[in-house]
Design an enzyme around this catalytic site. Structure first.
Site, PDB file in Angstrom:
ATOM      1  N   CYS A  26       1.319  -7.345  11.983  1.00 27.14           N
ATOM      2  CA  CYS A  26       1.643  -7.450  13.382  1.00 27.14           C
ATOM      3  C   CYS A  26       0.836  -8.530  13.993  1.00 27.14           C
ATOM      4  CB  CYS A  26       1.369  -6.120  14.167  1.00 27.14           C
ATOM      5  SG  CYS A  26       2.369  -4.552  13.676  1.00 27.14           S
ATOM      6  N   ASP A  82      -8.963  -9.442   9.765  1.00 23.53           N
ATOM      7  CA  ASP A  82      -8.293  -8.089   9.254  1.00 23.53           C
ATOM      8  C   ASP A  82      -9.432  -7.067   9.530  1.00 23.53           C
ATOM      9  OD1 ASP A  82      -7.477  -6.467   6.053  1.00 23.53           O
ATOM     10  OD2 ASP A  82      -6.598  -6.319   8.170  1.00 23.53           O
ATOM     11  N   HIS A 101     -10.287  -1.984  12.267  1.00 28.14           N
ATOM     12  CA  HIS A 101      -9.157  -2.932  11.521  1.00 28.14           C
ATOM     13  C   HIS A 101      -8.757  -3.954  12.551  1.00 28.14           C
ATOM     14  CE1 HIS A 101      -4.877  -2.919  10.146  1.00 28.14           C
ATOM     15  NE2 HIS A 101      -5.279  -3.811   9.511  1.00 28.14           N
ATOM     16  N   ARG A 133       2.186 -12.245  -0.154  1.00 28.42           N
ATOM     17  CA  ARG A 133       0.848 -12.482   0.614  1.00 28.42           C
ATOM     18  C   ARG A 133       0.392 -13.924  -0.207  1.00 28.42           C
ATOM     19  NH1 ARG A 133      -1.371  -8.657   4.147  1.00 28.42           N
ATOM     20  NH2 ARG A 133       0.198  -6.823   4.052  1.00 28.42           N
ATOM     21  N   ARG A 154       0.890  -1.015   0.105  1.00 25.48           N
ATOM     22  CA  ARG A 154      -0.063   0.006   0.028  1.00 25.48           C
ATOM     23  C   ARG A 154       0.771   1.286  -0.058  1.00 25.48           C
ATOM     24  NH1 ARG A 154      -1.885   0.874   4.514  1.00 25.48           N
ATOM     25  NH2 ARG A 154      -1.379  -0.879   5.922  1.00 25.48           N
ATOM     26  N   TYR A 209      -1.600  -3.869  -6.928  1.00 27.56           N
ATOM     27  CA  TYR A 209      -1.407  -4.400  -5.957  1.00 27.56           C
ATOM     28  C   TYR A 209      -2.425  -4.369  -4.585  1.00 27.56           C
ATOM     29  CZ  TYR A 209       0.281  -5.774  -1.323  1.00 27.56           C
ATOM     30  OH  TYR A 209       0.226  -6.278  -0.175  1.00 27.56           O
ATOM     31  N   SER A 244      -1.102  -3.614  10.471  1.00 30.23           N
ATOM     32  CA  SER A 244      -0.791  -4.482   9.231  1.00 30.23           C
ATOM     33  C   SER A 244       0.458  -5.155   9.620  1.00 30.23           C
ATOM     34  CB  SER A 244      -0.746  -3.802   8.176  1.00 30.23           C
ATOM     35  OG  SER A 244      -1.983  -3.296   7.931  1.00 30.23           O
ATOM     36  N   LYS A 292      -9.252  -2.408   2.089  1.00 34.46           N
ATOM     37  CA  LYS A 292      -8.973  -1.307   2.996  1.00 34.46           C
ATOM     38  C   LYS A 292     -10.133   0.028   2.688  1.00 34.46           C
ATOM     39  CE  LYS A 292      -5.819  -3.493   5.033  1.00 34.46           C
ATOM     40  NZ  LYS A 292      -6.028  -3.992   6.292  1.00 34.46           N
TER      41      LYS A 292
END
Lengths: 162, 388
Positions: free
Chosen positions: B254, B281, B230, B381, B73, B201, B252, B210
Site C-alpha cells: 500500500c 517497512d 510495520h 520483488r 506470505r 519465499y 503491505s 516479519k
C-alpha cells in the site's frame, strides 16, 4: 484502520478487512494486549509524536484515484509538519481534525480546492457503518480490548449521529 | 560433523540439535565476506537456483523464481505458539508449542539430506547499537543466504557482538519439498524461536523480517518497554536545516516504499526541501532520555514490490535496484537478459519468460486475471541494499 487485501499475502485480493497499525498479520501476541501496550507507551512517552490518519486511495464514481499520490503526497506531509508546529489550524469534524482545504498546497497540480474539499469530506453514514465493523472487530479480538477503545468508539458514534 | 561452528556454546548446542534433526551433508558458516558471497552466487547459478542478469545493464543482479505455489506470505499457515492460546489472541492462528514442535520435527527430519546447512549470524539494527537484536538463521537455501546478506547485517562481527550470550533468536528454515499443504511458519516467542518449513519465499523464509522484526520483536517490545511496528521512516529537512522524521504504518503493498522514497515536487525542491528514506517497512521505537520517541529501521535493505515501480512512482527504488539486487518472480527479458514488470514502462518485452518461467506473450495480459497473465507476479520483488 481498514484496508483492502493485496497480493502480498496469499488469498483473495481487494477484500476490506480491519488492519490496525497495519499490524494485523504481525502482532506476536493478543491484539487487545497490543492496543493496551500502545496506551501504556503513551503514558510513558513524555513528548509523544502526533498521530495522523491518511487515506491516499479515495476513488471517484468510476473507480479512479482522485488524489495523484506519489511525490505529491509530500503536500500532505507538509501540512502535517505545519500542524505539528502549530502553524496551521484545522477543521473539527466528527472523526477528528482535518485540514482546511486551502491549506493543502496544490501549486503545480491539476486539482482544485473543491476536489481537495471532496477528498477531505466526511461521509457520516459511511463512518457510522464503519463503526459497526469496528465494533464487530473488537468483539472478534475478544475480552482484552481496552475499555478506552470502546469509550472512544462510543464517543465517535455520538459525534457522527449528531 | 563438527557443530562447534561459532564458539558460542548456546549457539553451537542449538546447531548440534538442529543438525541431528535435519541431517545436512555439511555446515557452512556465513561470514559476511564478499568472497564467500561470490562463491555462493556462482554455485547457485550453476544449479539454476538463480540466473545472472546482464552485467552491463544490471551489475551483480540476479533473478530467482520461486515455486508457483509459493509466491506470497501465507497468513493461514502462520502461527504464534504461545503456551497459552489466549496469549496469542483470536486474530492470530495458534498451535500448542509442544504439538507444533512435534508436528514440524517430522517435516524437518532429514530435510537437509544431501544439502548444506548455512548458518547465518545476523543483526537487526547496526551491530552494537542499543537497539540491536541478534539472530541465527539456519537454512538450506542459497537464495535465502543471499537475501539475508542484503536485508540484514550478516557476519562474524555479529558473533563477536553476541559474545557468550544466550540472547539470540533461533531461526530454522527448511525448503523441504515446498509442499503447500505442509507449509508452516511458526513463532515460539517464549523460546525466542522461529520455525519455517516448506516455503522458499520472502517473508516466510527471511526470518529476520516479519518473523523476527515484527512478530517476535513486538512480543519482546511489550515485555521490555519498546515497540516494533510495520512502519516506514522518512526524514524531511526544511531549507533552514531543521530536520523532522515521520513514521507511517500502511499495509503491505500500500505504498510505504513509495512514500519513504518520495521525490518532492518541484515547488518544494526549488525551496531547498530534502526528503530521504530511513526505512520502508519496519520501525523499532524506543523512548529516549529526552522523553521523545526514537525510531530505527532495523533492516539493511529493501524487499520492495516490483510491479508499479517506475521513474514516476519511485525513481529512487528503481535506481537502488539496478545493481547488487535480487529480483524474485519478475518477468525475464530474454533478448537482453534483463528484467521487466507491469508498470515499469510501456514496452513489455517481445521475447520473455513470465514469473512461472513460461514463454510469455504480453498481448495476453488481462488485468482481470493478473496472476495468470502477467509477466511479473503481482507480488514480485526486488531485494536491494539500503546503501545503494
Amino acid at each position: 484502520m481498514a484496508s483492502e487485501t493485496t497480493a502480498a499475502a496469499a488469498g483473495a485480493v481487494g477484500v476490506v478487512r480491519r488492519d490496525p497499525m497495519a499490524m494485523r498479520p504481525f502482532v506476536g501476541y493478543d491484539m487487545g494486549d497490543y492496543w493496551a501496550h500502545w496506551l501504556n507507551m503513551g503514558k510513558v512517552i513524555k513528548n509523544a509524536p502526533k498521530i495522523f490518519h491518511v487515506n491516499w486511495f479515495r476513488t471517484d464514481d468510476e473507480g479512479h484515484f482522485i488524489w495523484p499520490g506519489f511525490g505529491d503526497n509530500m503536500r500532505v506531509l507538509m501540512w502535517i509538519l505545519a500542524r505539528c508546529e502549530g502553524k496551521v489550524d484545522a477543521v473539527e469534524t466528527p472523526i477528528g481534525y482535518v485540514p482546511n482545504a486551502e491549506d493543502i498546497n496544490v501549486e503545480g497540480l491539476d486539482i482544485d480546492t473543491a476536489t481537495i474539499k471532496e477528498l477531505l469530506s466526511v461521509d457520516m453514514d459511511l463512518w457510522l457503518e464503519d463503526c459497526k465493523a469496528i465494533r464487530e472487530f473488537y468483539a472478534q479480538v475478544g475480552d482484552r480490548v481496552p475499555a478506552e477503545l470502546y469509550a472512544e468508539l462510543e464517543a465517535l458514534e455520538e459525534r457522527l449521529a449528531k | 560433523m563438527n557443530t562447534n561452528v561459532t564458539k558460542n556454546k548456546f549457539v553451537d548446542a542449538w546447531i548440534a540439535e538442529m543438525v541431528e534433526l535435519v541431517k545436512p551433508e555439511n555446515i557452512v558458516l556465513i561470514d559476511g565476506s564478499n568472497e564467500q558471497a561470490e562463491a555462493l552466487r556462482a554455485e547457485a547459478c550453476s544449479t539454476g537456483e538463480i540466473i545472472k542478469l546482464n552485467e552491463r545493464e544490471l551489475p551483480n543482479c540476479y533473478l530467482h523464481r520461486t515455486a508457483i505455489n509459493d509466491v506470497a506470505r501465507v497468513e493461514n499457515r502462520t502461527f504464534i505458539c504461545t503456551s497459552k492460546k489466549e496469549d496469542a489472541g483470536n486474530i492470530n492462528n495458534w498451535m500448542d508449542p509442544k504439538e507444533c514442535y512435534a508436528k514440524l520435527s517430522k517435516l524437518y527430519d532429514g530435510s537437509y539430506k544431501g544439502r548444506t546447512m548455512y548458518v547465518i549470524p545476523y543483526s537487526m539494527s547496526v551491530v552494537g547499537s542499543p537497539f540491536a537484536k541478534y539472530g541465527i538463521e539456519l537454512t538450506d537455501s542459497i537464495y535465502v543466504v543471499l537475501n539475508m546478506l542484503i536485508m540484514t547485517r550478516v557476519g562474524l562481527n555479529v558473533l563477536e557482538a553476541l559474545g557468550d550470550s544466550a540472547d539470540f533468536i533461533k531461526g530454522l528454515h527448511a525448503r523441504a519439498d515446498i509442499c503447500e499443504e505442509q507449509r508452516y511458519i511458526c513463532h515460539f516467542p517464549e523460546d525466542n524461536t522461529i520455525w519455517s518449513v516448506n516455503s522458499g519465499y520472502g517473508g516466510n523464509v527471511l526470518l529476520g523480517k516479519k518473523c523476527f522484526a515484527l512478530r517476535i520483536a513486538s512480543y519482546l517490545g511489550r515485555k521490555e518497554g519498546w515497540m516494533a511496528e510495520h512502519m516506514l521512516i522518512l526524514g524531511v529537512e526544511s531549507p533552514d536545516g531543521d530536520v523532522k522524521y515521520i513514521s507511517a504504518a500502511f499495509p503491505s503493498a500500500c505504498c510505504k516504499t513509495n512514500l519513504a522514497m518520495l521525490i518532492p515536487p518541484e515547488l518544494y525542491r526549488k525551496q531547498g526541501y530534502k526528503v530521504w528514506c530511513v526505512g520502508d517497512d519496519i520501525a523499532w521505537l524506543r523512548v529516549g532520555e529526552d522523553g521523545r520517541l526514537w525510531a530505527v529501521n532495523p533492516e539493511n535493505g529493501f524487499f520492495g514490490v516490483a510491479p508499479g515501480t517506475n521513474e514516476h512512482s519511485n525513481p529512487n527504488a528503481l535506481h537502488t535496484a539496478m545493481k547488487d539486487c535480487i529480483f524474485t518472480n519478475v518477468c525475464h527479458d530474454l533478448d537482453n537478459n534483463t528484467v521487466w514488470w507491469e508498470g515499469l514502462n510501456d514496452n513489455p518485452p517481445a521475447n520473455a519468460l513470465n514469473w512461472k518461467g513460461e514463454k510469455w506473450d504480453y498481448k495476453t495480459y488481462d488485468k482481470k486475471d493478473k496472476v495468470n497473465t502477467s509477466g511479473a507476479h503481482p507480488n514480485s520483488r526486488f531485494t536491494a541494499l539500503a546503501a545503494n
